[in-house]
Design a protein around this motif. Sequence first.
Motif: not given
Length: 494
Positions: A218-228, A257-262
């Motif tokens: 899921v972290q990989m998915y979140f990182e790609k979401l954030q990049q796009r 995760f909390e950093n990626l989600i905000g």
Amino acid sequence: MSLKSVAAKLFAQKIYKKTQVWANSPVETQKAVFLNLIKEAKQTQFGKDHHFDEIKNFEDFTKQVPVRDYEALKPYVDRVVKGEENVLWKGKPLYFAKTSGTTSGAKYIPLTKESMPYHIEAARNAILLYIHETKNADFVNGKMIFLQGSPILEEKYGIKLGRLSGIVAHFVPKYLQKNRLPSWETNCIEDWETKVNAIVGETIDQDMTVISGIPSWVQMYFEKLQQRGKKPVGEIFKNFNLFIYGGVNYEPYRAKFENLIGRKVDSIELFPASEGFFAYQDSQKEKGMLLLLNAGIFYEFIKSEDFYAENPKRYTIGEVDLGVNYVLIISTNAGLWGYNIGDTVQFTSLKPYRVIVSGRIKHYISAFGEHVIGKEVESALQEAMLGTTIRVNEFTVAPQITPTEGLPYHEWFVEFENEPDESDTFAEALDKAMRKQNIYYDDLIVGHVLKKLVVTKVAKNGFQNYMKSIGKLGGQNKIPRLSNDRNIVDLLAL
């Protein structure tokens, strides 16, 4: 409030009451499960070979049925795979969950018409108990995603087989089909990186409210979401408030995760496996997951310290203690008998019975008699990061038995998102935390048998590249937290 939310709350109340009935009578519930399993399997080949017609109680069972792992049960499984009926359970299985074996190649875990419904109900009930406790049901109106394996199934001797998560995809209730992403076509993509990119494309403009999967993927998915999306996941999905996960401990990932989600989101931990759905988090206020005692599974527990002794004592649910590391042994309505799944658990509560997964009986470090387990390294890392800006993407630990100079040591291979300002200070804090977690490790440091642990940085995406190199990128695959050798870390260091 929508009609769907109201219905979910009413259903949640019903499931909560049903859960309380068996959770409040654990010994009686397990006895009933045990007797029913023996009764139903008397006429199977396994039942005849092990004199099920003579088994009246658990003591009889332990005399007739030894503890086995997959390799020991494999002669029976092979007969089932070849299409033979009434071998381990009545008739033929509905499916085989195909998983990676360690010594015999692929493993084929049977799923029967009796066992399959419990896999579906458990995941559903975990969400319903969350709704009952929090009164939050708004998320049922949004989109949900589970990062899973391909639902494409093979067939062998008339029995369909595939990854468990892919099999479960065929059982998604109709009332969830419109809410569920990704599309069937995207779910069928085998290459994990291609699949995640496609999922990002399908979901980035949707109202995602529930996201589920193994944290590392899921972290990989979140990182790609954030990049796009060029912003935190929590801003892309403004109504995302529930993360459902299983397979690994979430705590080492929580800060990242909390950093990626905000922002913070609620989470529900699950304990599913191909062999059965064993437990789920039933409360946001209590530690541990509710052990599912009425789900067609009879549980036994062996203290991990005694597991490799001759004839170790096998405990039932009424005999376990808090905080003890137990190897989990199961007998199921899918035809697994006295089966060692390889996981170790500890009880956090006895009323009701809640567990945490503490590690794998084969994943430990005991090169010097310290027997460090997964829970201990995860807890130590969490403590060492507390109050710092350090964030970790992934890590694993192995012993260095023959250093070029000086004493042996434990070597931590860590992929940092945010590195420590002072590496030596972090390593010192980590070692101190480990010594608190494991008294034997502390003794080895004090006695100058080991020197303090060493932290080795892994390059960005190092763990993903390693998993890709061995053909296990994505899906249900996980990096072992611990190894008693250097087979994994030697490849990481290349």
